[in-house]
Design a protein around this motif. Structure first.
Motif, short mmCIF file in Angstrom:
data_model
loop_
_atom_site.label_atom_id
_atom_site.label_comp_id
_atom_site.label_asym_id
_atom_site.label_seq_id
_atom_site.Cartn_x
_atom_site.Cartn_y
_atom_site.Cartn_z
N LEU A 13 2.52 -2.21 5.35
CA LEU A 13 3.50 -2.68 4.37
C LEU A 13 4.43 -3.76 4.93
CD1 LEU A 13 4.54 0.79 2.86
CD2 LEU A 13 3.15 -0.95 1.73
N LEU A 27 3.63 3.07 -0.27
CA LEU A 27 5.10 3.10 -0.18
C LEU A 27 5.61 4.54 -0.34
CD1 LEU A 27 7.97 1.96 -0.11
CD2 LEU A 27 7.72 1.34 -2.52
N GLN A 60 1.69 0.62 -3.72
CA GLN A 60 2.76 1.49 -4.25
C GLN A 60 2.60 2.92 -3.73
OE1 GLN A 60 3.10 1.26 -8.53
NE2 GLN A 60 3.20 -0.97 -8.50
N ILE A 78 10.71 -3.42 -1.80
CA ILE A 78 10.13 -2.37 -0.95
C ILE A 78 10.97 -2.15 0.31
CG2 ILE A 78 8.12 -1.95 0.54
CD1 ILE A 78 6.40 -3.02 -1.82
N THR A 103 6.28 1.02 8.60
CA THR A 103 5.81 -0.11 7.79
C THR A 103 4.57 -0.75 8.42
OG1 THR A 103 7.43 -1.54 8.86
CG2 THR A 103 8.00 -0.70 6.71
N ALA A 134 8.51 -3.33 -5.85
CA ALA A 134 7.39 -2.39 -5.91
C ALA A 134 6.48 -2.71 -7.09
CB ALA A 134 7.92 -0.97 -5.99
#
Ligand SMILES: Nc1ncnc2c1ncn2[C@@H]1O[C@H](COP(=O)(O)OP(=O)(O)O)[C@@H](O)[C@H]1O
Ligand SMILES: [Mg+2]
Length: 233
Positions: A120, A139, A136, A95, A115, A128
């Motif tokens: 994240l 992301l 996901q 990621i 992030t 991922a």
């Protein structure tokens, strides 16, 4: 009104199919605009034409800059960022690396802010494919935010998510619009999301604008009810 984003006369033919017919739309700073309509109404086509992914007619202005006729890359570098209906991540790439590549491509690192605010920060070392679907999709959202875009165009960002994960994602979209002050056009079939976070809603049907207004106005609109919401209202 100080409209940040303005499109005019957006149209698209696929062979003999008029997928979009002369759509005008204006979005202000920090606004969340929902876009709804039955399957095949032209929602994805609208995002595709406006973002430059697909050719089409009409004019596109972002923050006073005419982006009509520009490539998808030029539009992205000018601040128009989009996600796809299907997730666009690379499953076997970490990621952090994916976000790093986006930062390299789009410059102006706001990686930390993105992030952290999308939750994240503690999965940057994971691939991922190793994290949950909710992460996901976050992301995907994070990738659209790299380089401090001026507007986000999101095509069904919550597709396939559980109700709970959808609500988490919706709140992140709200945060992006209201705290980062980035307006969002969000195509979504999940009405809970639309009515939870949108300031205004545009309804498409067979390539035309059927209605536009606040979520309540749209919900009460008889044409909308009969065309689309009737069975769900
Ligand atoms: N690549 C394509 N080639 C031909 N027809 C297409 C293509 N993409 C979309 N269409 C047609 O354009 C119309 C609008 O599709 P779409 O924008 O995907 O709708 P929505 O996202 O609202 O479900 C539909 O009639 C669809 O069949
Ligand atoms: Mg679609």
């Amino acid at each position: 009104m100080n409209a940040l984003f303005k499109v005019h006369g957006i149209s698209k033919n696929y062979g003999g199919v008029r997928a979009l017919n002369d759509i005008d739309l204006t979005v202000g700073r920090g606004e969340i605009r929902g876009m709804i309509g039955p399957n095949g109404a032209g929602k994805s086509t609208f995002i595709d034409v406006v973002s430059g992914r697909t050719s089409g007619d009409g004019a596109v202005f972002l923050d006073g800059v005419d982006l009509s006729g520009k490539s998808i890359q030029e539009r992205r570098l000018s601040g128009m960022s989009r996600s796809f209906q299907r997730t666009s991540i690379f499953p076997e790439m970490k990621i952090g690396k994916q976000l790093g590549l986006a930062t390299y491509a789009f410059g102006d690192s706001n990686l930390m802010e993105v992030t952290e605010s999308l939750g994240l920060a503690n999965v940057l070392d994971r691939k991922a494919s190793e994290v949950g679907y909710g992460e996901q999709r976050r992301l995907d959202l994070a990738l659209t935010l790299i380089g401090k875009p001026k507007i986000l165009l999101l095509d069904e960002p919550a597709a396939g998510l559980s109700h709970e994960d959808s609500m988490v994602l919706a709140d992140h979209v709200m945060k992006i619009a209201k705290h980062m002050n980035v307006p969002v056009i969000i195509v979504e079939h999940d009405m809970d999301i639309i009515f939870r976070i949108c300031d205004s809603v545009t309804v498409l049907e067979t390539g035309k604008k059927l209605a536009e207004g606040t979520p309540d106005e749209v919900r009460q609109n008889p044409a909308v009810k009969s065309a689309y919401l009737g069975s769900m209202a």
